[in-house]
Design a protein around this motif. Structure first.
Motif, PDB file in Angstrom:
ATOM      1  N   TYR A 316       0.799  -1.215   0.082  1.00  0.00           N
ATOM      2  CA  TYR A 316       0.146   0.043   0.201  1.00  0.00           C
ATOM      3  C   TYR A 316       0.972   1.164   0.004  1.00  0.00           C
ATOM      4  O   TYR A 316       0.775   2.288  -0.735  1.00  0.00           O
ATOM      5  N   LEU A 319       2.718   1.537  -3.695  1.00  0.00           N
ATOM      6  CA  LEU A 319       1.926   1.361  -4.902  1.00  0.00           C
ATOM      7  C   LEU A 319       0.734   2.589  -4.838  1.00  0.00           C
ATOM      8  O   LEU A 319       0.387   3.001  -5.899  1.00  0.00           O
ATOM      9  N   LYS A 320       0.444   2.908  -3.605  1.00  0.00           N
ATOM     10  CA  LYS A 320      -0.576   4.163  -3.886  1.00  0.00           C
ATOM     11  C   LYS A 320      -0.033   5.246  -4.340  1.00  0.00           C
ATOM     12  O   LYS A 320      -1.083   6.157  -5.086  1.00  0.00           O
ATOM     13  N   ASN A 322       0.981   5.579  -7.147  1.00  0.00           N
ATOM     14  CA  ASN A 322       0.960   5.595  -8.622  1.00  0.00           C
ATOM     15  C   ASN A 322      -0.610   5.777  -8.954  1.00  0.00           C
ATOM     16  O   ASN A 322      -1.018   5.837 -10.157  1.00  0.00           O
ATOM     17  N   LEU A 323      -1.664   5.493  -7.990  1.00  0.00           N
ATOM     18  CA  LEU A 323      -2.831   5.594  -8.030  1.00  0.00           C
ATOM     19  C   LEU A 323      -3.426   6.863  -8.571  1.00  0.00           C
ATOM     20  O   LEU A 323      -2.986   7.992  -8.017  1.00  0.00           O
ATOM     21  N   LEU A 386      -4.412  -4.707  -4.948  1.00  0.00           N
ATOM     22  CA  LEU A 386      -3.807  -5.124  -6.268  1.00  0.00           C
ATOM     23  C   LEU A 386      -4.595  -4.747  -7.507  1.00  0.00           C
ATOM     24  O   LEU A 386      -4.228  -4.348  -8.610  1.00  0.00           O
ATOM     25  N   CYS A 389      -5.034  -1.374  -8.545  1.00  0.00           N
ATOM     26  CA  CYS A 389      -3.775  -0.794  -9.121  1.00  0.00           C
ATOM     27  C   CYS A 389      -3.580  -1.243 -10.597  1.00  0.00           C
ATOM     28  O   CYS A 389      -3.165  -0.285 -11.255  1.00  0.00           O
ATOM     29  N   ASP A 392      -6.413   0.637 -12.969  1.00  0.00           N
ATOM     30  CA  ASP A 392      -6.029   1.945 -13.081  1.00  0.00           C
ATOM     31  C   ASP A 392      -5.468   2.386 -14.401  1.00  0.00           C
ATOM     32  O   ASP A 392      -4.187   1.939 -14.891  1.00  0.00           O
ATOM     33  N   TYR A 407      -1.793  -9.308 -10.906  1.00  0.00           N
ATOM     34  CA  TYR A 407      -1.405  -8.802  -9.568  1.00  0.00           C
ATOM     35  C   TYR A 407      -0.142  -8.952  -9.193  1.00  0.00           C
ATOM     36  O   TYR A 407       0.499  -8.238  -8.468  1.00  0.00           O
ATOM     37  N   LEU A 410       2.575  -7.010 -10.843  1.00  0.00           N
ATOM     38  CA  LEU A 410       2.616  -5.597 -10.208  1.00  0.00           C
ATOM     39  C   LEU A 410       3.318  -5.762  -8.980  1.00  0.00           C
ATOM     40  O   LEU A 410       3.958  -4.682  -8.561  1.00  0.00           O
TER      41      LEU A 410
END
Length: 541
Positions: A316, A319-320, A322-323, A386, A389, A392, A407, A410
């Protein structure tokens, strides 16, 4: 959810292994008897990875696991759905032979779990035992003589059994009364030798006591007249006293939950958890082997037995960023992430995630900090986050065709990375070099004239909003702050530049009292030497 205790563990073990084998990944969680015995209430930002490992290791060796949650997620391609098989294991180390473990409970941990209606009676009376490899090997090497008390208990039951067999009819049963696991093992061995026709029908475990049920079979009645122990034969009594016990059955029983952990390691399934630093070290210490002294040895071995580990807290965090803003989930704790990702706005044609048949206890109610529930929640967060992500930037028409492999692809760059709190580095890397430490920034704090001197003691609370800070008081009116975040430090300096009581500026090495003393000593020595040289030159002339 399926609750697993000492009573039903052996019966459920084949099913648990089968669910692990069928799964696409396994989510885990654990509850502990405590976490902080010493040196964990304050974690210096300046310590390196090896020092942090040693600090946590010392604490884990003192405590034990009280609950372990395991949730296996099985993927159904035909329905694009995941079915969770969640197990909640109650654990408690069992005395066996000369192995008599000592455990510690931390009051704050017990109080916290009590508020959540945690059943400590079930832990103590029905907890599944476990051993690590060193404890198992030590037990298998031991040879024990039967004690007089053990002999007395076994004799009483053998005599009762013999009297009953003389009158028993085929198919009738006799319940013999509770025995501890040592006496029970002796009793079973004596039955095999002296009453081969009396077949053990069932064993019922009640707390720490074992009740043995026997079934009379044809010819059992006739055999009783050949069992000399019924007549108090001293020769047989001596044999009973002098023979050594075959501990194989007892050790196999004491292994308990370790059998599940070993099967999990053998399966090489991806392991998913949330904030796994303590969980992994507990698993290693209690079910595998004593934690090694060297951090590098621990990394090498934990990666060998569990080669694919994913931490949802780190995923989290990494990767968040990049959201898209529209998909951002602004939470960090496990339960907040779960409820945020469970909302309708976060679904986006995500695969359905549900509980398998006979595992539906968590369908309608949550059981926060019950290990089985938290394991399921962790797996849910892993899948749903995932998915967010991956989708998106993907057109809605293509979202149905997204596969689980996407998933994993990533998450792959973040595999085997375990997040750290209050540290100079973001994570432990279990399969390679650890990341470079953050550059630490030091700030000098002094009190303005007339300010309350007690204000320095309150700095950790006053400045908590600017991230983790180490505070070292230099004098009654000055202190040094150390931060691992340069951006937050710059923001703090800017925001507090006009603070009515505090003066903050960049720290210089000579701000420390020891440096000032060293400078004074150096200047004094230098002046003394220069003065001596001057006097010498004057006298020379």
């Amino acid at each position: 959810m399926c609750e697993v205790t000492r009573d039903n563990f052996d019966e459920l073990l084949p099913q648990i292994k089968n669910d692990i084998d069928k799964s696409i990944f396994v989510a885990v969680d654990a509850e502990f008897s405590g976490m902080v015995a010493k040196d964990l209430d304050y974690l210096p930002l300046t310590e390196d990875a090896a020092a942090r490992y040693r600090r946590v290791r010392e604490n884990i060796q003192l405590f034990t696991l009280t609950q372990f949650g395991l949730s296996t997620f099985v993927y159904d391609r035909s329905t694009n759905s995941f079915q969770a098989h969640s197990y909640n294991f109650y654990l408690f180390p069992s005395q066996c032979g000369n192995y008599d473990p000592r455990i510690m409970f931390q009051s704050s941990s017990v109080t916290f779990l009590q508020r959540l209606d945690f059943d400590f009676n079930k832990v103590i009376f029905e907890g599944i035992p476990f051993l690590n490899s060193e404890q198992e090997e030590s037990l298998r090497r031991q040879k024990f003589k039967r004690s007089f008390q053990d002999i007395h208990e076994v004799k009483k039951r053998l005599q009762r059994l013999i009297r009953w067999l003389s009158e028993a009819i085929e198919g009738s049963t006799l319940e013999l009364g509770p025995l501890d696991n040592v006496c029970h093992e002796i009793f079973k061995q004596e039955i095999k030798k002296k009453l081969p026709e009396a077949v053990v029908d069932s064993e019922i475990i009640i707390g720490r006591q074992i009740v043995t049920c026997l079934k009379a079979v044809p010819k059992a009645t006739s055999m009783v007249f050949d069992v000399s122990v019924s007549r108090g034969d001293t020769e047989h009594d001596e044999d009973l006293e002098m023979e050594e016990i075959d501990w194989t059955g007892l050790v196999d029983e004491a292994l308990g939950f370790t059998k599940v952990f070993r099967h999990l390691c053998e399966s090489k399934k991806p392991i998913v958890g949330h904030n796994l630093l303590h969980d992994l070290m507990f698993l290693y210490e209690k079910f595998h082997a004593p934690l090694p002294e060297r951090y590098e040895d621990y990394k090498r071995e934990i990666h060998r037995i569990l080669p694919s580990v994913y931490d949802t807290k780190l995923l989290y965090r990494e990767l968040k960023k990049n959201l898209s803003r529209s998909l951002m989930v602004q939470f960090s704790s496990l339960d907040e992430l779960y409820y945020g990702l469970k909302s309708k706005s976060a679904r986006f044609l995500a695969p359905k995630i549900g509980h398998a048949d006979n595992f539906s206890r968590y369908n309608d109610t949550g059981c926060l900090h019950e290990a089985g529930y938290d394991a399921y929640v962790t797996g849910f967060v892993f899948l749903r986050f995932l998915h967010l992500c991956v989708v998106d930037g993907v057109r809605p028409s293509d979202r149905k065709s997204i596969k689980f492999s996407q998933y994993i692809n990533l998450a792959q760059p973040h595999k085997n990375r375990i997040p750290l709190s209050r540290a100079c580095m973001p994570y432990f890397n279990l399969e390679g070099p650890d990341p470079e430490p953050y550059p630490l920034v030091s700030i000098h704090v002094s009190l303005r004239e007339g300010a309350d001197v007690g204000l320095l003691d309150q700095l950790p609370r006053l400045l908590a909003g600017y991230g983790f800070l180490d505070v070292e008081q230099l004098s009654p009116t000055t202190a040094k702050l150390v931060s691992a975040s340069g951006a937050r430090t710059s923001y703090m300096l800017e925001e507090l530049k006009d603070h009515p009581s505090l003066i903050l500026r960049a720290y210089r090495f000579y701000d420390h009292p020891s440096a000032k003393r060293a400078v004074k000593i150096f200047v004094g020595v230098a002046l003394t030497v220069l003065g001596g040289i001057g006097c010498y030159c004057v006298c020379k002339k």
